[in-house]
Design a protein around this motif. Structure first.
Motif, PDB file in Angstrom:
ATOM      1  N   ALA A 849       0.832  -1.204   0.000  1.00 10.81           N
ATOM      2  CA  ALA A 849       0.000   0.000   0.000  1.00 10.81           C
ATOM      3  C   ALA A 849       0.871   1.259   0.000  1.00 10.81           C
ATOM      4  N   GLY A 850       1.910   1.256   0.840  1.00  6.88           N
ATOM      5  CA  GLY A 850       2.817   2.398   0.882  1.00  6.88           C
ATOM      6  C   GLY A 850       3.532   2.594  -0.440  1.00  6.88           C
ATOM      7  N   ALA A 851       3.950   1.500  -1.049  1.00  5.28           N
ATOM      8  CA  ALA A 851       4.646   1.581  -2.334  1.00  5.28           C
ATOM      9  C   ALA A 851       3.744   2.177  -3.403  1.00  5.28           C
ATOM     10  N   ARG A 852       2.481   1.755  -3.419  1.00  2.40           N
ATOM     11  CA  ARG A 852       1.549   2.245  -4.433  1.00  2.40           C
ATOM     12  C   ARG A 852       1.354   3.761  -4.311  1.00  2.40           C
ATOM     13  N   VAL A 853       1.131   4.230  -3.099  1.00  4.97           N
ATOM     14  CA  VAL A 853       0.914   5.670  -2.893  1.00  4.97           C
ATOM     15  C   VAL A 853       2.152   6.467  -3.273  1.00  4.97           C
ATOM     16  N   ALA A 854       3.334   5.986  -2.878  1.00  2.00           N
ATOM     17  CA  ALA A 854       4.575   6.717  -3.162  1.00  2.00           C
ATOM     18  C   ALA A 854       4.856   6.754  -4.664  1.00  2.00           C
ATOM     19  N   TYR A 855       4.581   5.641  -5.372  1.00  2.00           N
ATOM     20  CA  TYR A 855       4.789   5.638  -6.825  1.00  2.00           C
ATOM     21  C   TYR A 855       3.849   6.618  -7.521  1.00  2.00           C
ATOM     22  N   GLN A 856       2.617   6.713  -7.031  1.00  2.00           N
ATOM     23  CA  GLN A 856       1.681   7.670  -7.625  1.00  2.00           C
ATOM     24  C   GLN A 856       2.176   9.107  -7.442  1.00  2.00           C
ATOM     25  N   GLY A 857       2.709   9.402  -6.241  1.00  2.00           N
ATOM     26  CA  GLY A 857       3.252  10.735  -6.007  1.00  2.00           C
ATOM     27  C   GLY A 857       4.466  11.011  -6.869  1.00  2.00           C
ATOM     28  N   ALA A 858       5.356  10.044  -6.995  1.00  2.00           N
ATOM     29  CA  ALA A 858       6.557  10.216  -7.825  1.00  2.00           C
ATOM     30  C   ALA A 858       6.187  10.424  -9.287  1.00  2.00           C
ATOM     31  N   GLN A 859       5.230   9.635  -9.774  1.00  2.00           N
ATOM     32  CA  GLN A 859       4.792   9.769 -11.166  1.00  2.00           C
ATOM     33  C   GLN A 859       4.258  11.177 -11.436  1.00  2.00           C
ATOM     34  N   ALA A 860       3.481  11.715 -10.496  1.00  2.00           N
ATOM     35  CA  ALA A 860       2.929  13.065 -10.678  1.00  2.00           C
ATOM     36  C   ALA A 860       4.042  14.102 -10.767  1.00  2.00           C
ATOM     37  N   GLN A 861       5.100  13.923  -9.973  1.00  2.00           N
ATOM     38  CA  GLN A 861       6.209  14.887 -10.000  1.00  2.00           C
ATOM     39  C   GLN A 861       7.055  14.733 -11.266  1.00  2.00           C
ATOM     40  N   PHE A 862       7.306  13.493 -11.681  1.00  2.00           N
ATOM     41  CA  PHE A 862       8.071  13.281 -12.920  1.00  2.00           C
ATOM     42  C   PHE A 862       7.326  13.866 -14.125  1.00  2.00           C
ATOM     43  N   THR A 863       6.004  13.786 -14.085  1.00  2.00           N
ATOM     44  CA  THR A 863       5.204  14.308 -15.199  1.00  2.00           C
ATOM     45  C   THR A 863       5.432  15.807 -15.397  1.00  2.00           C
ATOM     46  N   LYS A 864       5.732  16.511 -14.303  1.00  2.00           N
ATOM     47  CA  LYS A 864       5.966  17.954 -14.401  1.00  2.00           C
ATOM     48  C   LYS A 864       7.216  18.293 -15.210  1.00  2.00           C
ATOM     49  N   ILE A 866       8.307  16.229 -17.861  1.00  2.00           N
ATOM     50  CA  ILE A 866       8.238  15.203 -18.889  1.00  2.00           C
ATOM     51  C   ILE A 866       9.064  15.564 -20.110  1.00  2.00           C
ATOM     52  N   SER A 867       9.388  16.844 -20.272  1.00  2.00           N
ATOM     53  CA  SER A 867      10.184  17.264 -21.437  1.00  2.00           C
ATOM     54  C   SER A 867      11.640  16.851 -21.307  1.00  2.00           C
ATOM     55  N   THR A 868      12.069  16.419 -20.121  1.00  2.00           N
ATOM     56  CA  THR A 868      13.459  16.006 -19.914  1.00  2.00           C
ATOM     57  C   THR A 868      13.559  14.489 -19.913  1.00  2.00           C
ATOM     58  N   GLN A 869      14.773  14.009 -20.123  1.00  2.00           N
ATOM     59  CA  GLN A 869      14.995  12.570 -20.086  1.00  2.00           C
ATOM     60  C   GLN A 869      14.705  12.012 -18.701  1.00  2.00           C
ATOM     61  N   LEU A 870      15.099  12.755 -17.677  1.00  2.00           N
ATOM     62  CA  LEU A 870      14.843  12.343 -16.310  1.00  2.00           C
ATOM     63  C   LEU A 870      13.342  12.167 -16.078  1.00  2.00           C
ATOM     64  N   GLY A 871      12.544  13.104 -16.557  1.00  2.00           N
ATOM     65  CA  GLY A 871      11.102  13.042 -16.381  1.00  2.00           C
ATOM     66  C   GLY A 871      10.476  11.901 -17.153  1.00  2.00           C
ATOM     67  N   ARG A 872      10.885  11.727 -18.422  1.00  2.00           N
ATOM     68  CA  ARG A 872      10.292  10.667 -19.241  1.00  2.00           C
ATOM     69  C   ARG A 872      10.603   9.280 -18.681  1.00  2.00           C
ATOM     70  N   ASP A 873      11.869   9.076 -18.299  1.00  2.00           N
ATOM     71  CA  ASP A 873      12.249   7.778 -17.737  1.00  2.00           C
ATOM     72  C   ASP A 873      11.519   7.506 -16.422  1.00  2.00           C
ATOM     73  N   GLY A 874      11.387   8.562 -15.590  1.00  2.00           N
ATOM     74  CA  GLY A 874      10.725   8.395 -14.299  1.00  2.00           C
ATOM     75  C   GLY A 874       9.263   8.044 -14.454  1.00  2.00           C
ATOM     76  N   VAL A 875       8.564   8.704 -15.365  1.00  2.00           N
ATOM     77  CA  VAL A 875       7.142   8.417 -15.594  1.00  2.00           C
ATOM     78  C   VAL A 875       6.980   6.975 -16.071  1.00  2.00           C
ATOM     79  N   GLU A 876       7.859   6.542 -16.956  1.00  2.00           N
ATOM     80  CA  GLU A 876       7.756   5.187 -17.506  1.00  2.00           C
ATOM     81  C   GLU A 876       7.977   4.137 -16.420  1.00  2.00           C
ATOM     82  N   ARG A 877       8.978   4.335 -15.555  1.00  2.00           N
ATOM     83  CA  ARG A 877       9.236   3.369 -14.484  1.00  2.00           C
ATOM     84  C   ARG A 877       8.077   3.308 -13.490  1.00  2.00           C
ATOM     85  N   CYS A 878       7.594   4.479 -13.090  1.00  2.00           N
ATOM     86  CA  CYS A 878       6.496   4.520 -12.104  1.00  2.00           C
ATOM     87  C   CYS A 878       5.226   3.882 -12.668  1.00  2.00           C
ATOM     88  N   SER A 879       4.957   4.154 -13.943  1.00  2.00           N
ATOM     89  CA  SER A 879       3.771   3.590 -14.574  1.00  2.00           C
ATOM     90  C   SER A 879       3.864   2.066 -14.638  1.00  2.00           C
TER      91      SER A 879
END
Length: 906
Positions: A849-864, A866-879
């Motif tokens: 449960a903790g992992a799921r919530v934290a991944y959702q938060g991380a995905q939302a931040q990486f999405t901000k 998304i134009s960078t490689q760091l953001g794109r890779d992060g969104v893909e891993r979290c998803s």
């Protein structure tokens, strides 16, 4: 019944005129009757029986007074004898009731039958006395029907009797009224239509009056904070009404009492006491002392006679004489926390409204003023307005009324506030300017130092400590405790508790706004404060490798809000000396703490304008400032993950540094190029050929072989290049050499940076135990330096190595700190990486449960980002990981091993 309002009104009338009735025996009879009625009220535990007795006694007193006053034979022996007999019976009843009251309350339950018989006997004796009285006064046709007396009959008879009693009272009052005495009595103020957020404080103050030990209460606060409303609410509370009946609560408005003489007159008028002269307080004290009935005196706006008057000593004597009467309770409202001495006051400070209550007041007031239309704004917008008003109720009410009448938006109101300040806050007779001006008259305007000190403090929105005030902001004037005391007494400044040197002294936003308009702050004071600001920043300018860096950060943090406000006031076209240098230095400070591009952008604009000034004498110095402003802005954009913008500024900075005459600024160009390399490596999947750029950076840094510090900085860049190009066997040599140099020079930040890259090199080679040991050493050095960005990066790699080694509990502690540091920084990429580490560690601890919530938060931040490689890779891993966790209830080791881990893990 007696306990009804009609009965209360009747007994109040009897109490007021008992001594004025021309028949002494009747007056005495009435006095005893009232005591019996009050005793019945107190003995009401045996409810039904005492109610009956109350009703009968009430009827007897009413009929006797009514018949006697209306009689044409008031001197009749028969009449007098009958009344005296009734009085004797009432006296016996009073004695019996006193015995009942003397019993402990819990015993009344067991003696209920005995007490009922006692009261019944009282009723019987009263009935027998009434029969005898009827016979004695038969000629006066007295008719008493006590067994069937109804409330309606009682009220009707009160109405018939009242004009006769009023005529007697009016005649005596008119006879006793002193010449030229004021006859106008002010009623107790009403609570405002909207009164919220004060329940706890009102209850607290009311409870203080439960005993005589705490019956002298001083309610303090700045003008407009709602002291009067809070005090009125106290008098209306059920706690107070149980202690003081309504008729014994007195409103004493002191706002017009600018002398002890006027205060005395107001006291006589409000307490309904007459005397031959108001020149002495003796008659009033004697009158109050005659009756031991507890009374509550609310002395509102007491600062007028106490702080504005010319005879404070006489005012103090008046208050002390009132205080000497133990049954007189005092509730005083005053702007200052320094009421008359020699009295044991309970001090209660009234704070500004809490945000939620302030919002409610604003929205409701706006809606009422707008004819029912709601304010269209979110709470964040509204909070900005409320903060500018200091959450002061009067200011909120006036602003909301002004906006509601006009249908104005919050943006419109903020524009008006910026232009007119407190001048815009007025409605009818209410005016914020008037309220503040009255405070200013209490010694401030007549004392030059106090007025100058107020002007200085008004330019510091966050206030300052006593030490910084003396040492920096007001160092050109002599600040005495007298000046501070004057401002505190006038309630235009506030001071935290504690020693003067460390306590914070500040001015509320409404006072600041008042001072900032109509040239109330002189040009000389403004220039002095700005110069002090620039000097303060430059005296605390340092870099993470300086041993005083951490103390400088603390000093700048203590004045950050003040400094930023003053620096943003620097005009682009005509800055004062050192203004540009202070802007750049403070921008670098923010890059190490809470990154923001606002000041840095202004710094670049001012630096460019100064460079373009045709009258500039030192163009190299001006150009150097432009380069430094570009470098700082680039660093801030890098931290905020705005890589494209960061690259542009680093390139411009390097170019400008290299173009300066001589070679003394080449190391600055090298640092800018190193930052450019780092940014490129983060912003794109394939940064291209970085070797030539790193080589140029190292060459620039090491151009002076005797400058060991910058030579070592170049070695760091070379070591990073070797790692990027996968020459891992060669990486540790330049990093180790650089570390040795930095350790000798005692440079904790650069030492930590070397260790950081060494740890990552070991991790890249899967030597995680060695990497963890080095990363912990790096973290110690980073902590010692105080460089927040370096601390965050080192925390992240330490957490990764702990997770790889299966030390998830220890990693939890590190990640918790990482999240805190990342939140302080504010960049979405930084926060996203910390949240992803948390998510992965939760999964490693089988917390799905903790992992799921934290991944959702991380995905939302990486999405901000998304134009960078760091953001794109992060969104893909979290998803991907969220997909694996979807529907999973219990985490197993096999499930954990399938998750994509954060990148990189070295």
């Amino acid at each position: 019944m007696y306990r009804m309002e009609g009965g209360k009104a009747f007994t109040q009338a009897l109490q007021n005129i008992a001594d004025l009735v021309p028949l002494p025996f009747l007056s005495s009879f009435v006095g005893v009757g009232i005591k019996v009625l009050q005793a019945c009220q107190d003995a009401s535990t045996i409810e039904e029986t005492v109610k009956d007795l109350q009703e009968r006694v009430f009827g007897v007193v009413l009929e006797v007074v009514n018949s006697t006053v209306a009689s044409n034979d008031e001197g009749s022996v028969e009449l007098r004898g009958g009344i005296e007999t009734l009085q004797s019976v009432l006296a016996d009843i009073l004695e019996d009731l006193a015995k009942i009251q003397a019993q402990r309350r819990w015993l009344l339950v067991f003696f209920r039958g005995l007490n009922k018989d006692r009261v019944d006997r009282c009723v019987s004796r009263l009935a027998m006395a009434l029969k005898k009285f009827q016979l004695r006064v038969e000629t006066s046709q007295l008719r008493i029907e006590t067994s069937q007396l109804r409330v309606e009959d009682v009220l009707a008879r009160i109405t018939a009797l009242r004009p006769q009693l009023d005529r007697i009272e009016d005649a005596v009052n008119q006879f006793s009224q002193p010449h030229k005495a004021t006859s106008h009595r002010e009623d107790m103020r009403l609570l405002p239509p909207i009164f919220v957020g004060r329940d706890a404080l009102v209850d607290r103050v009311a409870r203080l009056f439960a005993t005589q030990k705490t019956s002298r209460v001083c309610l303090t606060g700045v003008g407009g904070v709602g002291k009067t409303s809070a005090a009125v609410a106290v008098t209306e509370s059920s706690i107070i009404r149980n202690i003081f009946p309504k008729e014994y609560i007195f409103w004493v408005p002191c706002i017009t009492a600018k002398s002890s003489d006027l205060l005395r007159r107001i006291l006589y008028t409000q307490l309904r006491i007459t005397a031959a002269t108001y020149d002495s307080l003796d008659p009033l004290i004697a009158e109050l002392n005659e009756s031991k009935q507890p009374r509550l005196l609310l002395l509102d706006n007491f600062e007028t006679p106490w702080l504005s008057g010319l005879d404070a000593h006489e005012v103090e004597q008046i208050i002390r004489r009132l205080e000497a009467l133990p049954h007189i309770a005092l509730l005083v409202t005053i702007t200052s926390g320094m009421p008359p001495q020699g009295i044991k006051w309970e001090h209660v400070s009234l704070p500004a409204l809490e945000p939620a209550a302030a919002r409610e007041v604003f929205k409701t007031t706006y809606r009422n003023a707008a004819g029912g239309f709601e304010l269209v704004a979110d709470d964040a917008q509204l909070d900005n307005v409320l903060e500018s008003l200091g959450h002061i109720p009067l200011a909120i009410t006036l602003m909301a009324t002004h906006g509601g009448h006009l249908g104005a938006s919050l943006d419109d109101l903020l524009v008006d506030w910026g232009k007119a300040g407190t001048e815009m806050l007025s409605a009818g007779r209410l005016s914020m300017d008037d309220t503040i001006s009255l405070s200013m008259e209490r010694g401030v305007k007549s004392n030059h130092n106090a007025l100058t000190l107020l002007a200085i403090l008004s330019m510091l929105p966050a206030g300052t400590t006593g030490e910084n005030l003396l040492k920096w902001w007001a160092r050109t004037i002599h600040i005495s405790t007298r000046a501070v005391a004057i401002l505190r007494t006038a309630a235009v400044i506030e001071q935290d508790r504690g020693a003067f040197a460390t306590s914070r002294i500040f001015v509320l936003p409404t006072i600041q706004s008042y001072m900032s308009h109509q040239n109330r702050i002189s040009v000389d004071v403004r220039n002095q404060v700005h110069d002090a600001c620039y000097d303060f920043v430059m005296r605390h300018k340092s870099v993470p490798d300086d041993r005083k860096f951490k103390s400088d950060l603390e000093a700048l943090a203590s004045e950050e809000t003040n400094i930023q406000g003053l620096l943003m006031d620097i005009p682009v076209d005509a800055p004062r000396p050192n203004a540009v240098d202070a802007l750049i230095a403070f921008s670098f400070y923010q890059s190490w703490t809470k990154p923001s591009t606002v000041v840095a952008s202004h710094a670049l604009e001012v630096a460019r304008a100064a460079y373009d000034d045709p009258h500039v004498t030192d163009r190299d110095a001006a150009a150097r400032r432009v380069a430094a402003a570009h470098e700082c802005l680039g660093k801030l954009f890098l931290i905020l993950n705005r890589y494209d913008e960061a690259c542009g500024h680093f390139e411009e900075a390097a170019t400008r540094y290299k173009s300066l005459h001589g070679r003394s600024d080449l190391h600055c160009a090298g640092e800018a190029l190193m930052q450019l390399v780092r940014t490129w490596s983060l912003s794109t999947e394939d940064p291209g050929d970085l070797e030539s750029l790193v080589t140029e950076a190292q060459t620039n840094l090491a151009h002076d072989k005797n400058d060991q510090y910058h030579v070592a900085r170049g070695l760091i860049g070379f070591g990073r290049l070797l790692r990027w190009s996968n020459h891992l066997d060669e990486v540790l040599d330049p990093l180790s050499r650089a570390k040795d140099i930095f350790e000798k020079l005692d440079c904790p930040a650069s030492t930590a940076e070397c260790l950081y890259h060494m740890a990552r090199t070991y991790a890249y080679q899967n030597e995680y135990a060695q990497a963890l040991s080095i990363s912990k050493d790096a973290l110690k050095q980073a902590d010692e330096s105080g460089d927040a960005g370096l601390i965050r990066r080192t925390l992240r790699i330490t957490a990764r190595y702990l997770m790889v080694l299966g030390l998830h509990q220890e990693a939890s502690d590190i990640i918790a700190r990482t999240l805190s540091e990342s939140q302080a920084a504010g960049g979405p990429g930084t926060i996203a990486q910390a949240l992803e580490l948390l998510a992965y560690n939760c999964a490693g601890m089988m917390d799905v449960a903790g992992a799921r919530v934290a991944y959702q938060g991380a995905q939302a931040q990486f999405t901000k980002i998304i134009s960078t490689q760091l953001g794109r890779d992060g969104v893909e891993r979290c998803s991907t990981n969220l997909g694996m966790l979807d529907g999973l209830i219990v985490m197993e080791q096999n499930d954990f091993s399938r998750l994509k881990h954060p990148l990189p893990m070295y």
